[in-house]
Motif scaffolding. Structure first.
Motif, mmCIF file in Angstrom:
data_model
loop_
_atom_site.group_PDB
_atom_site.id
_atom_site.type_symbol
_atom_site.label_atom_id
_atom_site.label_comp_id
_atom_site.label_asym_id
_atom_site.label_seq_id
_atom_site.Cartn_x
_atom_site.Cartn_y
_atom_site.Cartn_z
ATOM 1 N N MET A 190 31.131 29.814 116.134
ATOM 2 C CA MET A 190 30.938 28.658 115.258
ATOM 3 C C MET A 190 31.307 29.040 113.830
ATOM 4 O O MET A 190 30.739 29.962 113.250
ATOM 5 N N MET A 191 32.269 28.314 113.270
ATOM 6 C CA MET A 191 32.702 28.563 111.903
ATOM 7 C C MET A 191 31.783 27.857 110.908
ATOM 8 O O MET A 191 30.928 27.074 111.275
ATOM 9 N N GLY A 192 31.994 28.120 109.624
ATOM 10 C CA GLY A 192 31.134 27.553 108.588
ATOM 11 C C GLY A 192 31.189 26.043 108.489
ATOM 12 O O GLY A 192 30.269 25.415 107.953
ATOM 13 N N ASP A 193 32.264 25.424 109.015
ATOM 14 C CA ASP A 193 32.346 23.963 109.038
ATOM 15 C C ASP A 193 31.902 23.411 110.383
ATOM 16 O O ASP A 193 32.073 22.233 110.666
ATOM 17 N N ARG A 194 31.356 24.278 111.223
ATOM 18 C CA ARG A 194 30.789 23.971 112.537
ATOM 19 C C ARG A 194 31.837 23.676 113.607
ATOM 20 O O ARG A 194 31.485 23.277 114.715
ATOM 21 N N LYS A 195 33.104 23.894 113.298
ATOM 22 C CA LYS A 195 34.113 23.837 114.341
ATOM 23 C C LYS A 195 34.065 25.126 115.156
ATOM 24 O O LYS A 195 33.648 26.174 114.661
ATOM 25 N N ALA A 196 34.533 25.035 116.401
ATOM 26 C CA ALA A 196 34.553 26.201 117.274
ATOM 27 C C ALA A 196 35.875 26.945 117.121
ATOM 28 O O ALA A 196 36.926 26.336 116.921
ATOM 29 N N ALA B 285 26.092 13.677 118.548
ATOM 30 C CA ALA B 285 26.094 15.064 118.077
ATOM 31 C C ALA B 285 27.458 15.445 117.525
ATOM 32 O O ALA B 285 27.561 16.062 116.452
ATOM 33 N N ILE B 286 28.513 15.084 118.242
ATOM 34 C CA ILE B 286 29.866 15.425 117.798
ATOM 35 C C ILE B 286 30.195 14.691 116.500
ATOM 36 O O ILE B 286 30.824 15.260 115.591
ATOM 37 N N ALA B 287 29.767 13.440 116.380
ATOM 38 C CA ALA B 287 30.018 12.665 115.155
ATOM 39 C C ALA B 287 29.354 13.307 113.947
ATOM 40 O O ALA B 287 29.836 13.185 112.811
ATOM 41 N N GLU B 288 28.245 14.017 114.177
ATOM 42 C CA GLU B 288 27.536 14.711 113.098
ATOM 43 C C GLU B 288 28.141 16.091 112.830
ATOM 44 O O GLU B 288 27.646 16.826 111.969
ATOM 45 N N GLY B 289 29.196 16.443 113.562
ATOM 46 C CA GLY B 289 29.852 17.730 113.359
ATOM 47 C C GLY B 289 29.198 18.876 114.075
ATOM 48 O O GLY B 289 29.514 20.047 113.813
ATOM 49 N N LYS B 290 28.289 18.592 115.009
ATOM 50 C CA LYS B 290 27.567 19.656 115.702
ATOM 51 C C LYS B 290 28.171 19.928 117.073
ATOM 52 O O LYS B 290 29.077 19.238 117.529
ATOM 53 N N TRP B 291 27.682 20.986 117.718
ATOM 54 C CA TRP B 291 28.055 21.293 119.093
ATOM 55 C C TRP B 291 27.063 20.576 120.011
ATOM 56 O O TRP B 291 25.868 20.464 119.691
ATOM 57 N N VAL C 270 32.832 20.995 99.283
ATOM 58 C CA VAL C 270 33.738 19.947 98.805
ATOM 59 C C VAL C 270 34.920 19.789 99.750
ATOM 60 O O VAL C 270 35.284 18.682 100.151
ATOM 61 N N ASP C 271 35.542 20.884 100.122
ATOM 62 C CA ASP C 271 36.720 20.845 100.987
ATOM 63 C C ASP C 271 36.837 22.198 101.660
ATOM 64 O O ASP C 271 37.337 23.156 101.072
ATOM 65 N N PHE C 272 36.377 22.275 102.913
ATOM 66 C CA PHE C 272 36.318 23.561 103.605
ATOM 67 C C PHE C 272 37.712 24.148 103.795
ATOM 68 O O PHE C 272 37.918 25.360 103.622
ATOM 69 N N ASN C 273 38.685 23.317 104.158
ATOM 70 C CA ASN C 273 40.042 23.815 104.377
ATOM 71 C C ASN C 273 40.655 24.354 103.089
ATOM 72 O O ASN C 273 41.325 25.398 103.095
ATOM 73 N N ALA C 274 40.437 23.639 101.981
ATOM 74 C CA ALA C 274 40.955 24.112 100.696
ATOM 75 C C ALA C 274 40.254 25.403 100.290
ATOM 76 O O ALA C 274 40.891 26.334 99.782
ATOM 77 N N TRP C 275 38.947 25.458 100.512
ATOM 78 C CA TRP C 275 38.198 26.691 100.225
ATOM 79 C C TRP C 275 38.791 27.860 100.999
ATOM 80 O O TRP C 275 39.011 28.945 100.439
#
Length: 537
Positions: free
Chosen positions: A270-276, A477-483, A65-70
């Protein structure tokens, strides 16, 4: 559902400290054993009333729902940290600090094994030191915290509150190094650092944080390069073997290289929200700082030379990386090798005359595990139900839970639950209390959990890296949140264009490179390496 209490942004005005928020009971997911246990515990512990301190039941925001809030919910609920009275600062609570201590314990041994000694440098640095290395002052100037008044008087020279220590280290190295016999000089310090960040996130980016920073001086470029590579390898092994985080080690681009370094090596996670997350760095500083500070030595031929240097660091942001790599909707999920508590024992009884026998068995099991050097905690408090305790220690990421009730005492066995496998599937009934059998079983489960968390993270990472052969494919790929991974030999200006248009940066040129000829996806020119692009923290 949004949580009832949430750790606010570290940019928020200071408020009274958060009250401890407890994880919501997830009884629907509990086994029949857990349900019965909660009922039995409630009968023995009338403390179902609101406890002192005003604790409130609440739920952690789901990751999806909200990775940052989680993330901030988990930090609050697992009692890892709170925010300080100065905006952008945080207070690391005992449980959060214990995770940092586990990181320290591992790295301290490795640093000493590789010939480094711990020491400490002052926190205040003359501003003139920062100015001596041009790219260094340019890179750090926006983040500097300055002291201009001391003892009620304006200082003759303003002081910088340590953002990093290359400058003051070189000032001292210049005094200590005279001859090739003084080299290599290899030191490390555990310290706090201040960088005036405008956008902050607990553990990941705060005004003040804790880290270790290593600094070395060598007689040759080759020795410095070997050192820089050795230390990034130490970080890589720690990430894989202890934190169960499958980082990708590699070299930073020129644009992303540390201010004042010739080369920067990094481990990217790679974090759980796929950010590095840049989880650790090692820099080959060349002679940039030694020339600025005149750090020289006489070589074996009587020639005066400037030393070659490295610096390398890992910080409390690694704690944030552990949270975001392994955690789930129930809270933390800690790899056993760095978990402050590896096993929690929850005693259960329904009738008063059952208590003594249960606690006697609990004491025996605790002693057995402690003697086997397993980090174990007993929660025999009668202020909370067993069901509440189950959820609370799941929130804190304790890898293994042992339940002992009257029936288990009779059968001389225990119930073992794994944090990484929810529900009945993760429960084992009838595990013998016989010391050698129990120790072997628990140690085996801890190793299983360690390996399982690493494999799960590897699978997640690999499924979210896309090989690209055009700029359009990278954008997609980046728009989909991937590396995005692809051949790259374009200019710094092209790299900055990618960042401006996609918010992605080159995380690294991985050490492991594919064979064969390659063509830059941006320019069409030949390329020697592939680079990884991603959005990052």
């Amino acid at each position: 559902m949004a949580s009832l209490l949430r750790l606010p942004s570290l940019l928020a005005p200071s408020r009274p400290l958060l009250r401890r928020r407890l994880p919501a009971a997830r009884l629907a997911a509990s086994s029949a054993r857990g349900q019965a246990s909660a009922t039995a515990g409630a009968a023995a512990a009338p403390a179902a009333e609101t406890p002192r301190g005003g604790d409130r039941e609440g739920q952690v925001t789901p990751r999806s729902v909200d990775f940052n809030a989680w993330y901030t919910d988990v930090i609050a609920a697992a009692e890892l940290a709170d925010y300080g009275p100065v905006r952008g600062t945080m207070v690391i609570r005992p449980y959060g600090y214990a995770i940092w201590e586990a990181i320290q314990d591992y790295l301290n041994v490795k640093f000493k094994e590789t010939g480094h000694s711990n020491m400490y440098f002052p926190q205040f640095i003359p501003y003139s030191f920062i100015e001596k290395e041009a790219s260094h002052v340019e890179g750090f100037s926006p983040e500097l915290a300055l002291v201009t008044i001391g003892g009620g008087k304006e200082l003759e020279e303003k002081l910088v509150v340590r953002p990093t220590s290359e400058t003051i280290v070189n000032h001292m190295f210049t005094k200590w190094i005279q001859s090739y016999r003084d080299l290599p000089l290899m030191i490390n310090q555990w310290a706090n650092v201040t960088r005036w960040e405008m956008r902050t996130k607990p553990f990941i980016r705060t005004l003040e944080f804790l880290w270790q920073e290593g600094h070395t001086a060598h007689a040759t470029l080759e020795e410095a390069e070997k050192e820089a590579m050795q230390m990034i390898d130490v970080y890589t092994k720690f990430a894989y073997e202890h934190a169960a985080i499958p980082v990708i080690p590699g070299r930073k681009s020129r644009v992303e290289t540390f201010a004042g370094a010739n080369r920067t090596y990094t481990i990217e996670a790679m974090m759980g929200d796929r950010k590095a997350l840049q989880a650790g760095t090692s820099h080959n500083l060349g002679q940039n700082f030694s020339r600025a500070f005149g750090t020289q030595f006489m070589d074996e031929n009587g020639q005066i030379e400037h030393v070659w240097q490295t610096s390398w660091a890992i910080s409390t942001r690694f704690v944030g990386g552990i949270i975001m790599t392994h955690g789930d909707d129930a809270g933390l999920m800690l790899p056993p090798r760095i978990a402050p508590i590896q096993v929690v024992i929850v005693p259960i009884w329904k009738k008063g005359d059952e208590k003594a026998a249960v606690l006697e068995a609990v004491d025996a099991v605790q002693k057995t595990l402690k003697e086997a050097e397993i980090r174990v905690k007993v929660d025999d408090s009668e202020l909370r139900t067993p069901g509440w305790k189950f959820n609370f220690y799941e929130m804190k990421g304790v890898p293994v839970r042992i339940e002992i009730g009257p029936r288990d005492v009779t059968n001389k066995s225990v119930v073992v639950s794994r944090r990484d496998v929810p529900g009945k599937q993760g429960k084992e009934f009838g595990v013998s209390m016989e010391p050698s059998t129990l120790v072997n079983h628990i140690k085996g489960r801890l190793e299983d959990i360690q390996a399982s968390l690493l494999q799960k993270a590897i699978t997640f990472r690999d499924s979210n890296i896309v090989d690209v052969s055009s700029y359009g494919e990278l954008k997609e790929a980046i728009a989909e949140g991937k590396w995005a991974r692809g051949p790259w030999s374009a200019s710094d200006a092209d790299e900055l264009k990618v960042k401006e248009e996609t918010s992605a940066t080159i995380r690294c040129f991985p050490f492991e490179q594919p064979e064969g000829t390659k063509k830059c996806f941006m320019t069409g020119n030949p390329a020697d390496e592939v680079a990884i692009f991603a959005k990052s923290y």
